[in-house]
Design a protein around this motif. Structure first.
Motif, PDB file in Angstrom:
ATOM      1  N   GLY A 177     -11.428  21.261  40.605  1.00  0.00           N
ATOM      2  CA  GLY A 177     -11.307  22.441  39.743  1.00  0.00           C
ATOM      3  C   GLY A 177     -11.885  22.165  38.370  1.00  0.00           C
ATOM      4  O   GLY A 177     -11.797  21.056  37.850  1.00  0.00           O
ATOM      5  N   TYR A 178     -12.458  23.227  37.800  1.00  0.00           N
ATOM      6  CA  TYR A 178     -13.160  23.134  36.514  1.00  0.00           C
ATOM      7  C   TYR A 178     -12.195  22.986  35.338  1.00  0.00           C
ATOM      8  O   TYR A 178     -11.157  23.644  35.291  1.00  0.00           O
ATOM      9  CB  TYR A 178     -13.999  24.409  36.308  1.00  0.00           C
ATOM     10  N   SER A 179     -12.564  22.132  34.396  1.00  0.00           N
ATOM     11  CA  SER A 179     -11.956  22.173  33.059  1.00  0.00           C
ATOM     12  C   SER A 179     -13.030  21.784  32.066  1.00  0.00           C
ATOM     13  O   SER A 179     -14.058  21.191  32.436  1.00  0.00           O
ATOM     14  CB  SER A 179     -10.753  21.228  32.938  1.00  0.00           C
ATOM     15  N   VAL A 180     -12.771  22.077  30.793  1.00  0.00           N
ATOM     16  CA  VAL A 180     -13.776  21.790  29.772  1.00  0.00           C
ATOM     17  C   VAL A 180     -13.971  20.278  29.591  1.00  0.00           C
ATOM     18  O   VAL A 180     -15.048  19.821  29.213  1.00  0.00           O
ATOM     19  CB  VAL A 180     -13.417  22.546  28.458  1.00  0.00           C
ATOM     20  N   GLY A 181     -12.930  19.503  29.920  1.00  0.00           N
ATOM     21  CA  GLY A 181     -13.045  18.036  29.813  1.00  0.00           C
ATOM     22  C   GLY A 181     -13.224  17.382  31.172  1.00  0.00           C
ATOM     23  O   GLY A 181     -12.806  16.249  31.393  1.00  0.00           O
ATOM     24  N   MET A 182     -13.847  18.111  32.070  1.00  0.00           N
ATOM     25  CA  MET A 182     -13.978  17.674  33.475  1.00  0.00           C
ATOM     26  C   MET A 182     -14.735  16.359  33.607  1.00  0.00           C
ATOM     27  O   MET A 182     -15.635  16.076  32.827  1.00  0.00           O
ATOM     28  CB  MET A 182     -14.754  18.772  34.211  1.00  0.00           C
ATOM     29  N   ARG A 183     -14.371  15.578  34.603  1.00  0.00           N
ATOM     30  CA  ARG A 183     -15.157  14.385  34.962  1.00  0.00           C
ATOM     31  C   ARG A 183     -15.594  14.532  36.420  1.00  0.00           C
ATOM     32  O   ARG A 183     -15.007  15.296  37.169  1.00  0.00           O
ATOM     33  CB  ARG A 183     -14.381  13.104  34.714  1.00  0.00           C
ATOM     34  N   PHE A 184     -16.611  13.740  36.759  1.00  0.00           N
ATOM     35  CA  PHE A 184     -17.277  13.992  38.052  1.00  0.00           C
ATOM     36  C   PHE A 184     -17.356  12.750  38.937  1.00  0.00           C
ATOM     37  O   PHE A 184     -18.231  12.660  39.760  1.00  0.00           O
ATOM     38  CB  PHE A 184     -18.687  14.551  37.796  1.00  0.00           C
ATOM     39  N   HIS A 185     -16.416  11.802  38.744  1.00  0.00           N
ATOM     40  CA  HIS A 185     -16.539  10.601  39.574  1.00  0.00           C
ATOM     41  C   HIS A 185     -15.598  10.576  40.762  1.00  0.00           C
ATOM     42  O   HIS A 185     -15.515   9.573  41.467  1.00  0.00           O
ATOM     43  CB  HIS A 185     -16.431   9.317  38.729  1.00  0.00           C
ATOM     44  N   THR A 186     -14.881  11.678  41.014  1.00  0.00           N
ATOM     45  CA  THR A 186     -14.010  11.706  42.196  1.00  0.00           C
ATOM     46  C   THR A 186     -14.604  12.643  43.256  1.00  0.00           C
ATOM     47  O   THR A 186     -15.483  13.459  42.948  1.00  0.00           O
ATOM     48  CB  THR A 186     -12.593  12.181  41.804  1.00  0.00           C
TER      49      THR A 186
END
Ligand SMILES: NC(=O)c1ccc[n+]([C@@H]2O[C@H](COP(=O)([O-])OP(=O)(O)OC[C@H]3O[C@@H](n4cnc5c(N)ncnc54)[C@H](O)[C@@H]3O)[C@@H](O)[C@H]2O)c1
Length: 317
Positions: A177-186
């Motif tokens: 799910g999207y957030s402004v502080g999202m990370r993309f390593h999972t």
């Protein structure tokens, strides 16, 4: 009520601080050392809450006064990349163990209830559906990251509920799910990122048909609001899991929006985990609830990334 949120600028924290729904809320103290540079999480915070940001390390003595002036502590700060944690074991030890110990000592000093975020990765390798009754001898964390979270659970369970402070331990599935502080390593987020870029989607060789637990970001935030409003500081562990999925389920869902991406199978140090399903029954019985929809949240994230690659067909977004 004043709330202190450590790691407030991260993937979960940046969504939580915009969606806190707690009775009698006065001040929201945001603690983050900006280790992951998520300054953007501080843009356009809602006007209906009184925030104060502290650029602080959880190991710093200055968080003493922040915790002292808080009625609840939500501890999100951690080094969170499980795969990288083999290389960063020292940093993981410092933040996830020593940092947590510091926060726990302050919660005990001022009798402040604590919400601690563990991970369903502590189950590690299981043959069947597992729940919170899984004995410690059968927990098999597969990375320094997961091992540090199990350490944290044991630290808290050894101290909480003995008159000094109370705690709640949430074993969270992998967030989507999207957030402004999202990370993309999972898992879900990494696949979305790669597909949006038009890159090959990299999947661990053994993972395609293995089932693992996931949690929607709104469900996660709802669980925190519920825990604080209902004062669920019972020194117990709850799995917070929206659903269990295979990697194939996730890729098929992304394919509904971006039909043409290719998959490359790669090695990983933690891919020897078996398939396992994690039960959320105990949390349901305590009033936690789940309504996030994988497809909808994938669509939202892909939509937010829609303009990063003019060659990806956007007609389904
Ligand atoms: N996102 C997931 O899939 C997931 C799954 C299970 C558990 N969790 C747990 O939930 C918590 C939050 O996860 P997230 O995805 O938001 O993580 P994240 O990595 O996006 O955010 C962590 C935040 O902590 C901050 N931080 C790191 N070290 C710090 C320190 N020493 N002092 C102060 N701040 C520090 C970082 O700058 C970052 O903003 C973590 O404890 C994580 O282990 C997350």
């Amino acid at each position: 009520m004043n709330i202190c949120i450590t790691g407030a600028l991260g993937h979960i924290g940046s969504h939580l601080i915009r969606n806190l729904s707690v009775k009698g809320l006065k001040k929201v103290y945001l603690v983050d050392n900006l280790m992951t540079q998520r300054y953007a999480s501080l843009f356009d915070l809602p006007d209906d809450k009184s925030f104060r940001f502290f650029e602080l390390d959880i190991l710093s003595h200055e968080i003493d006064r922040v915790i002292k002036d808080s009625d609840v502590v939500v501890h999100l700060a951690a080094v969170t990349n499980a795969e990288e944690s083999f290389k960063n074991a020292e940093l993981v030890e410092r933040v996830n163990k020593d940092g947590l110990t510091h926060v726990v000592e302050l919660c005990a000093k001022y009798s402040r209830p604590l919400v601690f975020f563990s991970t369903t990765s502590v189950y590690g390798s299981q043959e069947e559906i597992v729940d919170e009754n899984c004995p410690e001898s059968r927990l098999k964390p597969q990375s320094p990251y997961a091992e540090s979270k199990l350490y944290g659970e044991k630290l808290i369970q050894g101290l909480a509920g003995r008159g000094k402070f109370d705690a709640l331990i949430l074993r969270l599935g992998t967030i989507f799910g999207y957030s402004v502080g999202m990370r993309f390593h999972t898992a879900v987020n990494k696949f979305i990122w790669q597909a949006a870029l038009g890159s090959e989607v990299t999947v661990w060789k053994t993972a395609l048909n293995q089932r693992r637990p996931y949690c929607g970001l709104n469900d996660c935030v709802r669980s925190i609001n519920h825990a604080i409003n209902e004062r669920i500081f019972d020194n117990q562990i709850y799995n917070i899991v929206t659903l269990n999925l295979t990697v194939k389920d996730i890729l098929d869902t992304i394919k509904a929006y971006i039909p043409d991406f290719s998959v490359k199978f790669v090695e990983s140090k933690i891919m020897n985990q078996l398939s396992y399903n994690v039960s959320n029954q105990k949390s349901l019985e305590r009033g936690f609830s789940y309504s996030d929809d994988l497809s909808g949240l994938i669509k939202e994230t892909l939509g937010r990334l829609g303009n990063i690659n003019c060659e990806v067909d956007k007609q389904n977004l």
